[in-house]
Design a protein around this motif. Sequence first.
Motif, short mmCIF file in Angstrom:
data_model
loop_
_atom_site.label_atom_id
_atom_site.label_comp_id
_atom_site.label_asym_id
_atom_site.label_seq_id
_atom_site.Cartn_x
_atom_site.Cartn_y
_atom_site.Cartn_z
N ARG A 1 7.09 72.03 -28.14
CA ARG A 1 6.58 70.99 -28.85
C ARG A 1 6.73 72.04 -30.20
O ARG A 1 6.17 72.64 -30.27
CB ARG A 1 4.76 71.33 -28.83
CG ARG A 1 4.09 70.23 -29.54
CD ARG A 1 2.19 70.14 -29.28
NE ARG A 1 2.87 69.95 -27.64
CZ ARG A 1 2.28 69.15 -28.19
NH1 ARG A 1 2.78 67.47 -28.02
NH2 ARG A 1 1.91 68.23 -26.06
N VAL B 1 7.70 66.46 -28.83
CA VAL B 1 8.47 67.10 -27.68
C VAL B 1 9.39 66.95 -27.30
O VAL B 1 9.88 65.27 -27.54
CB VAL B 1 6.89 66.72 -26.72
CG1 VAL B 1 7.01 67.24 -25.48
CG2 VAL B 1 5.49 66.89 -27.65
N ASP C 1 4.32 65.27 -34.25
CA ASP C 1 4.72 66.40 -33.55
C ASP C 1 5.48 66.22 -32.00
O ASP C 1 5.79 64.51 -32.57
CB ASP C 1 3.44 66.15 -32.15
CG ASP C 1 2.69 67.34 -32.95
OD1 ASP C 1 2.68 68.29 -33.68
OD2 ASP C 1 0.97 67.09 -32.91
#
Length: 173
Positions: free
Chosen positions: A106, A169, A167
């Motif tokens: 992440r 991922v 974010d």
Amino acid sequence: MLAHLRESVHRAATIVRRLREMTMRGEVKRDSVSLGDCVREATALALTGSTVTVSYDVPAKMVVLADRIQLQQVLVNLVRNAIEAIGDRSDGRIDIAAKEEKGVVRLRVHDNGPGIPADVLPTIFDSFVSTKAQGMGVGLAISRTIIESHGGELTARSSPGEGATFDIVLPTA
């Protein structure tokens, strides 16, 4: 200066070529990529001419499975957007951090700009949606497509007056 310019032109050409490949065939050429190196290279490119301070908390040995050029394109876009949002603030800051969680990495990019308006946030990744007067509204849409083609996810959150956080991922290598 010319060497830096040549490198930037080569990188831009590679980005365009790989984006064409991705949209034509839907394939992504993924390799093990040092996330720390990738982040620092992309950020250095995006920061050209900026006085914004950047802090890094990305472990040196962290590796993701990605197309390095495409991942750098996403990072350049996120950092440039943050710089533009921060504007002329003398205390402009971008924090970039990464941590590993259950087979994924992440990566967080946070700025201390004004944040994304609540009415725009739900559509921020839609094509032709922009908070900038001169923005085309394709950067975040392309960025999300790139991350999703890597088997990842790109999300945004924001509180007005407290900046924006993106974010990413991605699968670990």
